[in-house]
Every structure is written in structure tokens, then in C-alpha cells.
Design a protein around this motif. Structure first.
Motif: not given
Length: 528
Positions: A378-381, A386-396
Motif C-alpha cells: 500500500d505504501h509503494l502504491q 517500487k521495491l528494489s531488491c538484489p534480484k530485481g524490482v518488485v511492484g506493489p
């Protein structure tokens, strides 16, 4: 197998599309879990809140819905006789009320306070959805049953009664709470017997609850805040009987950060924020990268809330903004670990896809993760991030989808097709490790059930419990998705209040999404 499941979902979605007219197949595939099981999250929400009435200690109110329970612990606090506070004799302490945390009859202050904090956080974030499901009053009642007790237990500014009863003697007996013959000795923390962790968590619970009651009961909100701000070594060092049951392994520094942050949210006083920022490094807030959040380990909760502060205008140019960003970095490590997106440190998963932290009561970590993932989605939305992780970007949306997968596993979408939320669905644990639920109701049989009699006549019975502990989230399956529904298998069949507490907000969120979809598509029925 998966192809057949997907085909069934698509067939089901085509039927619904003809019926509703405007719902797209792709949208339905997002809403419905694999296995063509569309869960009623509103029902799950209602049952999760009902569970807290099963755990009540004290004199039960006239509107008590769990009818197999009765009054218990009515002399709690009296066993101390005369006690001394700052060398002043105090003849009586009233500690009637509060919650039993699990399947026994001890009132442990630390997990009880965490339960109330998380219930309050769920209402703060998802109160509108809880109200939309018709459960707002019940949610507030669940919180207030705990905070009423904390007010009683906070007898003086530097005194908090943190436990009633003790595990060793309690575990020798299998008795209904209504029949207790075990020790009801109470234990306190004070200036001479420090307990920063339990005091910090209780302060956090009262501060969070004060936010909840601010609109509906401002006087009570003010009272809670007054108590929360009066709290000032590890509590299990002072209360030795807590060790082995609820030892504070993480120490007290996470609770101090946690309490400061909730007090800041409740009061908007810069002093609390400054404390949390200035102690960030020394207390581990920006140095500990965790893969669990629990009644004991609060760091991730602090890191998540600190991350959300960065969204607020007044913090965008804050002198300590860089510290908030470090908090966010650690929060994202946890989220990426849950999503299996870190390079090395990820949370293990069972073959069926359930997050797996440890053998004993693993579901507490699952429900906590589901809540934090939902919240951060909800916060990202809201902030278009988006959430940036070592193995890729993840959307809300992907984050929420994973959180939903964990909830759906809990509700029955798992290899054993078991609902680990008791009373939900047609196949749920029947032999929950719980004294009251596994024994004949006091209202049906007021005859005294003794200590060993309970073990002989009720604990050892092979059949189902006489009463379903509705809304309880049990410990759950092992790392291979296997589960044994046996009363003696307490690692898997015991439930705890803090397991269910974090599910309340998630159920409300998912129910709200379901309700929104029905609302959007309802006009098409009239036009069909």
C-alpha cells in the motif's frame, strides 16, 4: 496438475464473466487463488476477531459471544498480599482481566502487549475496511480488553505488573481457566527490577491504541497516552519465571525504539522521533538486517514505520533524513527476503510455498510477514514507488499477491487442504492444544475438574475438542507442509493471540478488495 487447475480457474472465470458482464478474465485470475478456491475474507475477519473472546480472562461481559467460556481469574492480584511500592505498603493489586496468550492459563505481559499493538496497527491502517465488513466495534472491543488490563497493571509511574501465574506450575495441570488451582502469583517490573522490553511494548500498545480511540473515545485515548508516556535491563532478568516461555532473546533496545516510534505517531512530539533517530545505530535499528518480525524481535516493525515517515512532507528535508533512509534499507532487506529476492539471505519456503522460519509455531512469522508485505505494498502504491531488491524490482501488486498467497495457504490452499484458521472452511484442526476448548464447558458442567483429572479425562482423548477455538491460527505445518492434528503436538496445534492479531488487518484489506470488485461490477447485473 497446475495446467488443470489453471483451466478450471479460466472456466470458472468465463462463467462469472457471462454473469457479471464486465469482469475480465485476467482480473479474475488475479483475484482468485490457484485451485479455484475463492476465500471469503470477510468471514475470516469475523472469525479472527471472535477468537479474542475465547482468550479473555476476568469477568466476561453480557455480550460475550463465545458461550463455552465463563468468568476466570477473578482473584488475580490478590495472591501477593501486601506489596511495597517505593517502600509504601500497598494492600491490594487488581489484576483481573487481560488475555491468556495461548492454550494455557498464564497471563504473559510481553506477548499480550504485542497482540494489542498489532491489533491497533491493523485498525489504524485498515479501519475503513474493518468497518465496511461490520467488524469495527468488535475490533475496538478486542483492543480495549487488553488496554483496560494494562491500565490496571500500571499501578504507579515506574511499576508495571508484567505476569500473572507461571508456566511451570501451570503446565503440570490441564484445567479450564474457570477451575484454576495453580499459582496466580503476579510479577512486576519497577525501578529496582528493570523491564524495558515489556514496559516498552506496553507503552507501544497503549500509544497505538490511543490513536485508534482518538475519534470514538477521546477521553480514553488521552488516558492511554498518559499511561504510555509514564513508562521509563531485560524484563526476563527481573522476572525469571518468564524464561523458557517468553524469554526476551532480542533484548530491550528494539522495544525502546518501537515504543518511541509509536509515541511519536500518537503525540507528534519531536522528542520521541529524535530518540528513535539518535539511538538508531547504538540500539541496532539501522544495523540489524532481520528476516523475522515477532513478539520478541521488533526491529523490522520499526524499520517499516520509519520507511513510511519518508513519505510525509515534514520528513523529506529532515536533518536526520539519511537515518530514515538507512531504516528503509533494512526494512527492504526483510521484504526482499520474504519475496526470495535477496542474493543470499532469504526466508526458507516449504514445497507448498509457505514462508518457513522455524519449527515451533511457524505461522506467527507467516501472519506477521503477510501484514507487513500488505502494508508496504500500500505504501509503494500510494507513493508510486517500487521495491528494489538484489534480484530485481518488485511492484506493489506483486508484493500484495505474494502476501495473499500466504493468507490463502493459511485458509486452505495448501498441499494438505487444511485451513489453519480454526473454524474456517470444512477441514480445520479439531484437536487444538488448548485447555478450555479441549474440556467440557463450565456452563454445561460446573463440577470441578482437577489438575490431573483434566489430563486423564480430556487431554488424552483421541476425539475432537468439545469446542472449536474459532478464529485461532495454530502453529501450522512443518517445513515439508506436513501437519499432525494431535492435542499433544503443541508445536503445530497450539494457537496464540499474536498469530491471529496481524491477520485482522490483512483479512480486512482483502475483503475490501473483494467488496470493491463486486461494487464495480454490480450494475452490469441490472443491465443483463
Amino acid at each position: 496438475m497446475e495446467d488443470r487447475k489453471l483451466g478450471n480457474v479460466q472456466k470458472h472465470s468465463r462463467f462469472l464473466q457471462r454473469y457479471f458482464g464486465l469482469i475480465s478474465i485476467s482480473l479474475l485470475l488475479h483475484i482468485l487463488p490457484l485451485g479455484c478456491q475463492s476465500f471469503d475474507y470477510g468471514e475470516a475477519l469475523s472469525k479472527s476477531l471472535l477468537y479474542f473472546e475465547s482468550q479473555r480472562s476476568g469477568r466476561l461481559p453480557h455480550n460475550q459471544r463465545v458461550e463455552w467460556r465463563h468468568h476466570s481469574g477473578l482473584t488475580d492480584g490478590l495472591e501477593q498480599g501486601v506489596t511495597f511500592i517505593s517502600h509504601t505498603p500497598i494492600a491490594k493489586v487488581d489484576l483481573v482481566g487481560g488475555y491468556y496468550d495461548a492454550g494455557d492459563n498464564v497471563k504473559f505481559g510481553l506477548p499480550m502487549a504485542f497482540t494489542v499493538t498489532m491489533l491497533s496497527w491493523g485498525v489504524i491502517e485498515y479501519g475503513e475496511q474493518i468497518a465496511g465488513a461490520g467488524e469495527y466495534h468488535h475490533a475496538l472491543e478486542a483492543i480495549k480488553w487488553g488496554t483496560d488490563y494494562f491500565i490496571k497493571a500500571h499501578t504507579h509511574p515506574n511499576v508495571l505488573w508484567a505476569e500473572v501465574g507461571e508456566g511451570d506450575t501451570d503446565h503440570y495441570c490441564w484445567q479450564r481457566p474457570e477451575d484454576m488451582t495453580t499459582s496466580r502469583q503476579a510479577y512486576k517490573v519497577d525501578a529496582d527490577n528493570p523491564g524495558s522490553d515489556v514496559a516498552g511494548e506496553t507503552a507501544a500498545a497503549m500509544a497505538a491504541a490511543s490513536i485508534v480511540f482518538r475519534r470514538t473515545n477521546p477521553h480514553y485515548s488521552h488516558l492511554l497516552l498518559h499511561h504510555a508516556q509514564q513508562y521509563r535491563g531485560k524484563y526476563d532478568e527481573s522476572i525469571g519465571v518468564a524464561k523458557g516461555y517468553y524469554s526476551s532473546v532480542s533484548g530491550y533496545m528494539d522495544e525502546l525504539l518501537w515504543a518511541a516510534l509509536w509515541l511519536y505517531k500518537a503525540t507528534d512530539k519531536e522528542d520521541y522521533l529524535r530518540y528513535m533517530l539518535e539511538k538508531a545505530n547504538l540500539f541496532g535499528g539501522i544495523t540489524w538486517a532481520m528476516t523475522e518480525f515477532s513478539w520478541d524481535v521488533k526491529y523490522v516493525g520499526v524499520q517499516i514505520i520509519a520507511s513510511k515517515l519518508l513519505m510525509e512532507e515534514k520528513h523529506k528535508e529532515h536533518v536526520h533524513k539519511h537515518v530514515l533512509e538507512q531504516y528503509r534499507s533494512k526494512a527492504e532487506h526483510y521484504l526482499c527476503a520474504c519475496l526470495n529476492k535477496n542474493n543470499v539471505t532469504n526466508v526458507e519456503r516449504t514445497p507448498g510455498g509457505l514462508l518457513y522460519t522455524r519449527q515451533w509455531n511457524n505461522m506467527q512469522y507467516v501472519s506477521n510477514a503477510a501484514f507487513l508485505l500488505t502494508l508496504y505494498s500500500d505504501h509503494l502504491q500510494a507513493s508510486n514507488q517500487k521495491l528494489s531488491c538484489p534480484k530485481g524490482v518488485v511492484g506493489p501488486r506483486e508484493i500484495l499477491s505474494f502476501a495473499k498467497s500466504q493468507v490463502d495457504y493459511i485458509l486452505g490452499s495448501n498441499p494438505m487442504a487444511v485451513s489453519y484458521l480454526v473454524g474456517f472452511g470444512s477441514n480445520y484442526p479439531q484437536r487444538v492444544h488448548h485447555r478450555g476448548a479441549s474440556t467440557e464447558s463450565y456452563k454445561e458442567n460446573k463440577g470441578f475438574i482437577g489438575c490431573t483429572q483434566g489430563y486423564d479425562n480430556w487431554y488424552g482423548r483421541g476425539g475432537p475438542n468439545p469446542h472449536a477455538l474459532v478464529g485461532a491460527l495454530v502453529g501450522g505445518p512443518d517445513r515439508k507442509d506436513q501437519f499432525r492434528d494431535e492435542r499433544s503436538n503443541y508445536m503445530q496445534t497450539e494457537a496464540c493471540t499474536y498469530n491471529t492479531a496481524t491477520l485482522v488487518g490483512v483479512f480486512a484489506k482483502l475483503h475490501g478488495l473483494q467488496a470493491d470488485q463486486l461494487s464495480v461490477n454490480r450494475p452490469s447485473i441490472a443491465s443483463a
